[in-house]
Design an enzyme around this catalytic site. Sequence first.
Site, PDB file in Angstrom:
ATOM      1  N   LYS A  66       0.813  -1.229   0.000  1.00 47.82           N
ATOM      2  CA  LYS A  66       0.000   0.000   0.000  1.00 47.82           C
ATOM      3  C   LYS A  66       0.843   1.274   0.000  1.00 47.82           C
ATOM      4  O   LYS A  66       0.475   2.287   0.577  1.00 47.82           O
ATOM      5  CB  LYS A  66      -1.006   0.035   1.183  1.00 47.82           C
ATOM      6  CG  LYS A  66      -1.794  -1.219   1.412  1.00 47.82           C
ATOM      7  CD  LYS A  66      -2.269  -1.913   0.182  1.00 47.82           C
ATOM      8  CE  LYS A  66      -3.286  -1.166  -0.641  1.00 47.82           C
ATOM      9  NZ  LYS A  66      -3.533  -1.859  -1.938  1.00 47.82           N
ATOM     10  N   SER A  67       2.007   1.182  -0.650  1.00 52.07           N
ATOM     11  CA  SER A  67       2.918   2.330  -0.679  1.00 52.07           C
ATOM     12  C   SER A  67       3.126   2.878  -2.080  1.00 52.07           C
ATOM     13  O   SER A  67       3.998   3.730  -2.270  1.00 52.07           O
ATOM     14  CB  SER A  67       4.278   1.922  -0.107  1.00 52.07           C
ATOM     15  OG  SER A  67       4.136   1.545   1.236  1.00 52.07           O
ATOM     16  N   THR A  69       2.826   0.502  -5.032  1.00 50.60           N
ATOM     17  CA  THR A  69       3.251  -0.622  -5.871  1.00 50.60           C
ATOM     18  C   THR A  69       2.615  -0.544  -7.262  1.00 50.60           C
ATOM     19  O   THR A  69       3.312  -0.684  -8.283  1.00 50.60           O
ATOM     20  CB  THR A  69       2.818  -1.957  -5.218  1.00 50.60           C
ATOM     21  OG1 THR A  69       3.016  -1.875  -3.807  1.00 50.60           O
ATOM     22  CG2 THR A  69       3.561  -3.130  -5.795  1.00 50.60           C
ATOM     23  N   THR A  70       1.314  -0.321  -7.290  1.00 53.40           N
ATOM     24  CA  THR A  70       0.577  -0.328  -8.562  1.00 53.40           C
ATOM     25  C   THR A  70       1.123   0.783  -9.475  1.00 53.40           C
ATOM     26  O   THR A  70       1.326   0.580 -10.673  1.00 53.40           O
ATOM     27  CB  THR A  70      -0.930  -0.086  -8.278  1.00 53.40           C
ATOM     28  OG1 THR A  70      -1.307  -0.873  -7.156  1.00 53.40           O
ATOM     29  CG2 THR A  70      -1.784  -0.429  -9.463  1.00 53.40           C
ATOM     30  N   TRP A  71       1.349   1.927  -8.886  1.00 57.27           N
ATOM     31  CA  TRP A  71       1.871   3.088  -9.632  1.00 57.27           C
ATOM     32  C   TRP A  71       3.249   2.771 -10.210  1.00 57.27           C
ATOM     33  O   TRP A  71       3.524   2.996 -11.391  1.00 57.27           O
ATOM     34  CB  TRP A  71       1.951   4.276  -8.658  1.00 57.27           C
ATOM     35  CG  TRP A  71       2.097   5.620  -9.277  1.00 57.27           C
ATOM     36  CD1 TRP A  71       2.084   5.946 -10.611  1.00 57.27           C
ATOM     37  CD2 TRP A  71       2.268   6.857  -8.563  1.00 57.27           C
ATOM     38  NE1 TRP A  71       2.223   7.298 -10.758  1.00 57.27           N
ATOM     39  CE2 TRP A  71       2.342   7.886  -9.534  1.00 57.27           C
ATOM     40  CE3 TRP A  71       2.353   7.194  -7.212  1.00 57.27           C
ATOM     41  CZ2 TRP A  71       2.511   9.232  -9.175  1.00 57.27           C
ATOM     42  CZ3 TRP A  71       2.514   8.522  -6.869  1.00 57.27           C
ATOM     43  CH2 TRP A  71       2.592   9.528  -7.835  1.00 57.27           C
ATOM     44  N   HIS A 131       7.054  -8.038  -1.980  1.00 55.86           N
ATOM     45  CA  HIS A 131       6.908  -7.240  -0.756  1.00 55.86           C
ATOM     46  C   HIS A 131       7.929  -7.676   0.295  1.00 55.86           C
ATOM     47  O   HIS A 131       7.918  -7.176   1.423  1.00 55.86           O
ATOM     48  CB  HIS A 131       5.519  -7.439  -0.139  1.00 55.86           C
ATOM     49  CG  HIS A 131       4.397  -6.751  -0.872  1.00 55.86           C
ATOM     50  ND1 HIS A 131       4.506  -5.489  -1.379  1.00 55.86           N
ATOM     51  CD2 HIS A 131       3.124  -7.154  -1.138  1.00 55.86           C
ATOM     52  CE1 HIS A 131       3.351  -5.147  -1.939  1.00 55.86           C
ATOM     53  NE2 HIS A 131       2.507  -6.130  -1.816  1.00 55.86           N
ATOM     54  N   SER A 161      -4.587   3.276   3.922  1.00 54.85           N
ATOM     55  CA  SER A 161      -4.781   2.667   2.615  1.00 54.85           C
ATOM     56  C   SER A 161      -5.047   1.161   2.780  1.00 54.85           C
ATOM     57  O   SER A 161      -5.935   0.598   2.141  1.00 54.85           O
ATOM     58  CB  SER A 161      -3.542   2.902   1.750  1.00 54.85           C
ATOM     59  OG  SER A 161      -3.729   2.385   0.465  1.00 54.85           O
ATOM     60  N   TYR A 219       6.669   7.624  -1.918  1.00 59.86           N
ATOM     61  CA  TYR A 219       5.406   7.949  -2.579  1.00 59.86           C
ATOM     62  C   TYR A 219       5.199   9.464  -2.620  1.00 59.86           C
ATOM     63  O   TYR A 219       4.820  10.038  -3.644  1.00 59.86           O
ATOM     64  CB  TYR A 219       4.272   7.268  -1.801  1.00 59.86           C
ATOM     65  CG  TYR A 219       2.889   7.418  -2.401  1.00 59.86           C
ATOM     66  CD1 TYR A 219       2.413   6.500  -3.340  1.00 59.86           C
ATOM     67  CD2 TYR A 219       2.047   8.458  -2.019  1.00 59.86           C
ATOM     68  CE1 TYR A 219       1.139   6.618  -3.876  1.00 59.86           C
ATOM     69  CE2 TYR A 219       0.771   8.589  -2.560  1.00 59.86           C
ATOM     70  CZ  TYR A 219       0.324   7.667  -3.481  1.00 59.86           C
ATOM     71  OH  TYR A 219      -0.939   7.790  -4.012  1.00 59.86           O
ATOM     72  N   GLY A 287      -5.335   8.079  -3.656  1.00 59.85           N
ATOM     73  CA  GLY A 287      -3.980   8.426  -4.092  1.00 59.85           C
ATOM     74  C   GLY A 287      -3.544   9.809  -3.624  1.00 59.85           C
ATOM     75  O   GLY A 287      -2.961  10.574  -4.377  1.00 59.85           O
TER      76      GLY A 287
HETATM   77  P1  A3P Z   1      -4.853   5.224  -1.134  1.00 58.26           P
HETATM   78  O1  A3P Z   1      -5.559   4.056  -0.538  1.00 58.26           O
HETATM   79  O2  A3P Z   1      -4.268   6.138  -0.112  1.00 58.26           O
HETATM   80  O3  A3P Z   1      -5.679   5.959  -2.119  1.00 58.26           O
HETATM   81  P2  A3P Z   1      -0.330  -0.237  -3.605  1.00 58.26           P
HETATM   82  O4  A3P Z   1      -0.338   0.005  -5.072  1.00 58.26           O
HETATM   83  O5  A3P Z   1       1.046  -0.407  -3.040  1.00 58.26           O
HETATM   84  O6  A3P Z   1      -1.276  -1.319  -3.230  1.00 58.26           O
HETATM   85  O7  A3P Z   1      -0.840   1.115  -2.919  1.00 58.26           O
HETATM   86  C1  A3P Z   1      -2.171   1.509  -3.088  1.00 58.26           C
HETATM   87  C2  A3P Z   1      -2.235   3.004  -2.897  1.00 58.26           C
HETATM   88  O8  A3P Z   1      -1.676   3.661  -4.043  1.00 58.26           O
HETATM   89  C3  A3P Z   1      -3.680   3.498  -2.796  1.00 58.26           C
HETATM   90  O9  A3P Z   1      -3.614   4.657  -1.968  1.00 58.26           O
HETATM   91  C4  A3P Z   1      -3.999   3.835  -4.223  1.00 58.26           C
HETATM   92  O10 A3P Z   1      -5.088   4.713  -4.379  1.00 58.26           O
HETATM   93  C5  A3P Z   1      -2.679   4.461  -4.661  1.00 58.26           C
HETATM   94  N1  A3P Z   1      -2.462   4.398  -6.105  1.00 58.26           N
HETATM   95  C6  A3P Z   1      -2.755   3.409  -6.974  1.00 58.26           C
HETATM   96  N2  A3P Z   1      -2.398   3.726  -8.213  1.00 58.26           N
HETATM   97  C7  A3P Z   1      -1.846   4.958  -8.154  1.00 58.26           C
HETATM   98  C8  A3P Z   1      -1.297   5.852  -9.127  1.00 58.26           C
HETATM   99  N3  A3P Z   1      -1.257   5.511 -10.401  1.00 58.26           N
HETATM  100  N4  A3P Z   1      -0.839   7.039  -8.701  1.00 58.26           N
HETATM  101  C9  A3P Z   1      -0.873   7.394  -7.394  1.00 58.26           C
HETATM  102  N5  A3P Z   1      -1.396   6.601  -6.429  1.00 58.26           N
HETATM  103  C10 A3P Z   1      -1.875   5.395  -6.799  1.00 58.26           C
END
Ligand code: A3P
Length: 319
Positions: A66-67, A69-71, A131, A161, A219, A287
């Site tokens: 939740k830091s 990763t997806t981004w 992770h 998150s 982040y 985000g």
């Molecule tokens: P929030 O729950 O604070 O909105 P992970 O990808 O490590 O699981 O982290 C998820 C967090 O990254 C979530 O934060 C999500 O909304 C945010 N997130 C996902 N995609 C993102 C992107 N493209 N840019 C910025 N934040 C993103």
Amino acid sequence: ITTSEEGMSKEFKELVLSLPCAKFWNGVLHKYEGHWIPSMSLKGMISFRKHFKVHDSDIILSTFPKSGTTWLKALIFTILNRSHYASNSATHPLLTCNPHHLVPFLELKIYDENENPNLENLPNPRVFATHLPFSLLPRCILDSNCRIVYICRNPMDQLISRWFFATNIRPEYKETSSIHELVEMFQEGICPYGPFWDHVLEYWNKSLEKKDRILFLKYEDLKEDIISQTIKLADFLGLPFSEEEKKRGEIEEISRLCSIENLKKLEVNMSGEYKPGVQNKAFFRKGEVGDWANYLSSAMAEKMKKVVEEKLQGSGITF
Ligand code: A3P
């Protein structure tokens, strides 16, 4: 032993039973060499550590959950593949695939599904995610010249998150646990892949030692200036942007493509499924930086700040 561990070998069962454990949500965390590993990652982690063969050209994205990763998966994939897929192309893979499908997790997916998969035929550079804390990565990675990109996040935003991610997937968690309880456990170091401070410190210290091999990102820095962070990432990956790319706005285009605003409105991320019971949309929430202030009381926030400051004291890392 939870049901997800059914069918495991006698040796593995014995290992699981020998580890200290803590209840977390409706699942269990196992304390493995000082780190709290979720039961659903344990089998994959053991196989990953045992069988993975690193290539020097590999890129490992390592994150505290939740830091961001997806981004980072989206950004790394897009930067690396920009000569095959223009970032403004109507057929860019990110438009139809969730970033987690383009850059799979090692312990949570690849080695969870297959104890010893053949990864040798994947095109180089291979890109994987994990992770796991640095010290639990397979020895071959620690000894290699592969590149590791690490990202962490203010622990309070990270905790909130996680709360929304978990309660989105399992709404019943709202009844059986609370944010307060998560904070209490966090202080004890108990959270998936925690303690948080050990995870961050291990990568931070290694990144100081091996600057060209480990890139340490936050982040908040990406939120503040995605352009300079994308340039830094591309430089680190050995694929710097040319002057021509800079002039034609390639960096802005990549940051737009990978932005949460863009990704979360794509059909694949609105209605697709990551795995049974987990929708792609669960990975995209707000985000934002500082959203914790809407959910944590000042007493809870103070507790978290205090323990993190104490543990990271002298390291140079601040959140
Ligand atoms: P929030 O729950 O604070 O909105 P992970 O990808 O490590 O699981 O982290 C998820 C967090 O990254 C979530 O934060 C999500 O909304 C945010 N997130 C996902 N995609 C993102 C992107 N493209 N840019 C910025 N934040 C993103």
